[in-house]
Write a protein that holds these residues in place. Structure first.
Motif, PDB file in Angstrom:
ATOM      1  N   GLN A 102       0.828  -1.197   0.000  1.00 54.15           N
ATOM      2  CA  GLN A 102       0.000   0.000   0.000  1.00 54.15           C
ATOM      3  C   GLN A 102       0.873   1.263   0.000  1.00 54.15           C
ATOM      4  O   GLN A 102       0.495   2.287  -0.576  1.00 54.15           O
ATOM      5  CB  GLN A 102      -0.925   0.018   1.238  1.00 54.15           C
ATOM      6  CG  GLN A 102      -2.107  -0.935   1.153  1.00 54.15           C
ATOM      7  CD  GLN A 102      -1.679  -2.387   1.252  1.00 54.15           C
ATOM      8  OE1 GLN A 102      -0.880  -2.756   2.126  1.00 54.15           O
ATOM      9  NE2 GLN A 102      -2.203  -3.224   0.367  1.00 54.15           N
ATOM     10  N   THR A 103       2.029   1.180   0.623  1.00 56.07           N
ATOM     11  CA  THR A 103       2.925   2.336   0.708  1.00 56.07           C
ATOM     12  C   THR A 103       3.681   2.582  -0.587  1.00 56.07           C
ATOM     13  O   THR A 103       3.876   3.725  -1.013  1.00 56.07           O
ATOM     14  CB  THR A 103       3.934   2.126   1.854  1.00 56.07           C
ATOM     15  OG1 THR A 103       3.231   1.906   3.069  1.00 56.07           O
ATOM     16  CG2 THR A 103       4.846   3.334   2.007  1.00 56.07           C
ATOM     17  N   LEU A 104       4.103   1.520  -1.256  1.00 51.06           N
ATOM     18  CA  LEU A 104       4.969   1.658  -2.425  1.00 51.06           C
ATOM     19  C   LEU A 104       4.343   2.493  -3.550  1.00 51.06           C
ATOM     20  O   LEU A 104       5.016   3.374  -4.101  1.00 51.06           O
ATOM     21  CB  LEU A 104       5.371   0.273  -2.934  1.00 51.06           C
ATOM     22  CG  LEU A 104       6.327   0.236  -4.127  1.00 51.06           C
ATOM     23  CD1 LEU A 104       7.584   1.059  -3.872  1.00 51.06           C
ATOM     24  CD2 LEU A 104       6.698  -1.217  -4.455  1.00 51.06           C
ATOM     25  N   PRO A 105       3.072   2.290  -3.936  1.00 51.94           N
ATOM     26  CA  PRO A 105       2.524   3.134  -5.007  1.00 51.94           C
ATOM     27  C   PRO A 105       2.523   4.619  -4.654  1.00 51.94           C
ATOM     28  O   PRO A 105       2.740   5.473  -5.535  1.00 51.94           O
ATOM     29  CB  PRO A 105       1.103   2.596  -5.176  1.00 51.94           C
ATOM     30  CG  PRO A 105       1.180   1.178  -4.710  1.00 51.94           C
ATOM     31  CD  PRO A 105       2.141   1.203  -3.563  1.00 51.94           C
ATOM     32  N   ALA A 150       6.343 -11.256  -5.275  1.00 54.72           N
ATOM     33  CA  ALA A 150       5.601 -11.661  -4.078  1.00 54.72           C
ATOM     34  C   ALA A 150       6.573 -11.978  -2.950  1.00 54.72           C
ATOM     35  O   ALA A 150       7.581 -12.657  -3.149  1.00 54.72           O
ATOM     36  CB  ALA A 150       4.732 -12.872  -4.392  1.00 54.72           C
ATOM     37  N   ARG A 151       6.280 -11.462  -1.764  1.00 49.43           N
ATOM     38  CA  ARG A 151       7.133 -11.723  -0.606  1.00 49.43           C
ATOM     39  C   ARG A 151       6.369 -11.375   0.662  1.00 49.43           C
ATOM     40  O   ARG A 151       5.424 -10.589   0.634  1.00 49.43           O
ATOM     41  CB  ARG A 151       8.437 -10.928  -0.674  1.00 49.43           C
ATOM     42  CG  ARG A 151       8.255  -9.431  -0.620  1.00 49.43           C
ATOM     43  CD  ARG A 151       9.548  -8.675  -0.907  1.00 49.43           C
ATOM     44  NE  ARG A 151      10.578  -8.952   0.063  1.00 49.43           N
ATOM     45  CZ  ARG A 151      10.753  -8.269   1.186  1.00 49.43           C
ATOM     46  NH1 ARG A 151       9.929  -7.273   1.502  1.00 49.43           N
ATOM     47  NH2 ARG A 151      11.721  -8.573   2.015  1.00 49.43           N
ATOM     48  N   ASP A 152       6.779 -11.975   1.761  1.00 46.37           N
ATOM     49  CA  ASP A 152       6.231 -11.671   3.086  1.00 46.37           C
ATOM     50  C   ASP A 152       4.709 -11.750   3.120  1.00 46.37           C
ATOM     51  O   ASP A 152       4.045 -10.948   3.773  1.00 46.37           O
ATOM     52  CB  ASP A 152       6.676 -10.275   3.550  1.00 46.37           C
ATOM     53  CG  ASP A 152       8.186 -10.170   3.697  1.00 46.37           C
ATOM     54  OD1 ASP A 152       8.827 -11.212   3.944  1.00 46.37           O
ATOM     55  OD2 ASP A 152       8.720  -9.067   3.560  1.00 46.37           O
ATOM     56  N   GLY A 153       4.148 -12.713   2.417  1.00 49.39           N
ATOM     57  CA  GLY A 153       2.711 -12.898   2.449  1.00 49.39           C
ATOM     58  C   GLY A 153       1.932 -11.956   1.555  1.00 49.39           C
ATOM     59  O   GLY A 153       0.697 -12.060   1.461  1.00 49.39           O
ATOM     60  N   GLU A 154       2.612 -11.042   0.857  1.00 48.11           N
ATOM     61  CA  GLU A 154       1.933 -10.123  -0.050  1.00 48.11           C
ATOM     62  C   GLU A 154       2.068 -10.607  -1.491  1.00 48.11           C
ATOM     63  O   GLU A 154       3.049 -11.243  -1.861  1.00 48.11           O
ATOM     64  CB  GLU A 154       2.517  -8.714   0.069  1.00 48.11           C
ATOM     65  CG  GLU A 154       2.247  -8.041   1.401  1.00 48.11           C
ATOM     66  CD  GLU A 154       2.693  -6.594   1.403  1.00 48.11           C
ATOM     67  OE1 GLU A 154       1.924  -5.744   1.851  1.00 48.11           O
ATOM     68  OE2 GLU A 154       3.817  -6.329   0.951  1.00 48.11           O
ATOM     69  N   THR A 155       1.074 -10.277  -2.302  1.00 47.19           N
ATOM     70  CA  THR A 155       1.124 -10.638  -3.710  1.00 47.19           C
ATOM     71  C   THR A 155       2.132  -9.754  -4.439  1.00 47.19           C
ATOM     72  O   THR A 155       2.540  -8.702  -3.943  1.00 47.19           O
ATOM     73  CB  THR A 155      -0.255 -10.480  -4.360  1.00 47.19           C
ATOM     74  OG1 THR A 155      -0.686  -9.108  -4.217  1.00 47.19           O
ATOM     75  CG2 THR A 155      -1.274 -11.400  -3.710  1.00 47.19           C
ATOM     76  N   ALA A 156       2.521 -10.181  -5.631  1.00 45.92           N
ATOM     77  CA  ALA A 156       3.421  -9.375  -6.458  1.00 45.92           C
ATOM     78  C   ALA A 156       2.736  -8.070  -6.842  1.00 45.92           C
ATOM     79  O   ALA A 156       1.506  -7.983  -6.942  1.00 45.92           O
ATOM     80  CB  ALA A 156       3.820 -10.156  -7.698  1.00 45.92           C
ATOM     81  N   LEU A 157       3.541  -7.041  -7.049  1.00 47.38           N
ATOM     82  CA  LEU A 157       3.031  -5.725  -7.428  1.00 47.38           C
ATOM     83  C   LEU A 157       3.867  -5.213  -8.578  1.00 47.38           C
ATOM     84  O   LEU A 157       5.104  -5.252  -8.512  1.00 47.38           O
ATOM     85  CB  LEU A 157       3.120  -4.770  -6.231  1.00 47.38           C
ATOM     86  CG  LEU A 157       2.595  -3.339  -6.413  1.00 47.38           C
ATOM     87  CD1 LEU A 157       1.080  -3.358  -6.608  1.00 47.38           C
ATOM     88  CD2 LEU A 157       2.952  -2.491  -5.194  1.00 47.38           C
ATOM     89  N   GLY A 158       3.228  -4.748  -9.635  1.00 48.41           N
ATOM     90  CA  GLY A 158       4.039  -4.258 -10.736  1.00 48.41           C
ATOM     91  C   GLY A 158       3.266  -3.598 -11.854  1.00 48.41           C
ATOM     92  O   GLY A 158       2.106  -3.933 -12.101  1.00 48.41           O
TER      93      GLY A 158
END
Length: 282
Positions: free
Chosen positions: A4-7, A138-146
């Motif tokens: 949520q923070t990255l975007p 995908a890492r730490d239980g989160e889906t990939a984002l891209g």
């Protein structure tokens, strides 16, 4: 940092890159001084002005995330190796192109996480064009984002690399640097054509499917490649060393990159063409 923070950080960093571009254009239009660094590469007032703007705004945006910039001080590796996340900045990539006034220079900002770029923006002020991407597996239980996209006077569009044809490849090569090992690679390829371009725009041509490969033999620094690497990877390509391993960051005291090749189609038999060409760790 979560997905949520990255975007939000990406959106703000794009705005910072474009603000730095406006600062550079003001100097570009009104004249500038050129000095020589210790390695004889050029340094202008525009490099310094863009650095000051980017560093101040990134520090205000994320006070807890370190900033490494080409024109800033470089902390000792004993400190840097402990960083999980940091900003990596080239305030004016392609200073030689800036001095030549051909417009082929960019502002590059990347966010590095665990040795790989997860966000990158490449802004070309004269071309009024910005490439940006988020590429977080995908890492730490989160889906990939891209995503990877370009925006200019005609609007915004998603970009992706293309399938490399069996012959009639398009390679993009540096306008200011042509290394003998690039010639060695070209001799191993089927029919091809080349395009010359400056700065990180070469990566972006691969990312948007206008070229198949950009080989880079000879010294570059991590801030030269990180932002554009993220864009290429998010668009479906890869940035690899001649031995086929991915280009990674903050893994050693030196900030110099080994030799690398930017490829749009990882399924094309690049490994055969690259076999035996030197990695040259630096």
């Amino acid at each position: 940092m979560d997905n949520q923070t990255l975007p939000h950080l990406a959106e703000q960093a794009v705005a910072i890159a474009e603000a730095a571009g406006r600062e550079i254009l003001g100097i570009y239009a009104n004249g500038f001084e050129v000095q020589a660094k210790a390695d004889d590469s050029p340094l202008t007032t525009a490099d310094n002005a863009a650095h000051a703007l980017i560093e101040a705004r990134l520090q205000a945006l994320t006070p807890d995330i370190p900033v490494v910039s080409e024109e800033g001080g470089l902390p000792d590796y004993a400190e840097r190796r402990a960083w999980t996340t940091y900003w990596l900045v080239d305030p004016l990539d392609g200073t030689r192109e800036f001095v030549k006034r051909n417009g082929e220079f960019t502002v590059n900002i990347a966010l590095i996480e665990a040795g790989r770029p997860i966000f990158g923006v490449v802004h070309a002020p004269v071309l009024e064009c910005t490439w940006e991407a988020v590429h977080r597996p995908a890492r730490d239980g989160e889906t990939a984002l891209g995503w990877a996209r370009r925006h200019d006077a005609e609007g915004q569009r998603a970009i992706q690399t293309r399938r490399t044809p069996p012959t009639d490849l398009t390679l993009v090569v540096s306008r200011s640097h042509r290394h003998p090992q690039v010639e060695a690679l070209l001799e191993r390829l089927p029919a091809y054509q080349t395009r010359s371009m400056g700065s990180s725009i070469k990566f972006c041509l691969v990312a948007e499917g206008e070229a198949d490969c950009y080989p880079r033999f000879g010294p570059t620094s991590e801030w030269d490649s990180a932002a554009a690497q993220c864009i290429v990877e998010a668009a479906g390509g890869a940035v690899i060393r001649p031995d086929g391993t991915p280009l990674r960051y903050n893994t050693k005291p030196s900030t110099l990159n080994p030799n690398f090749v930017v490829i749009g189609d990882p399924q094309w038999p690049w490994t055969a063409a690259l076999d035996g060409l030197p990695v040259e760790e630096r």
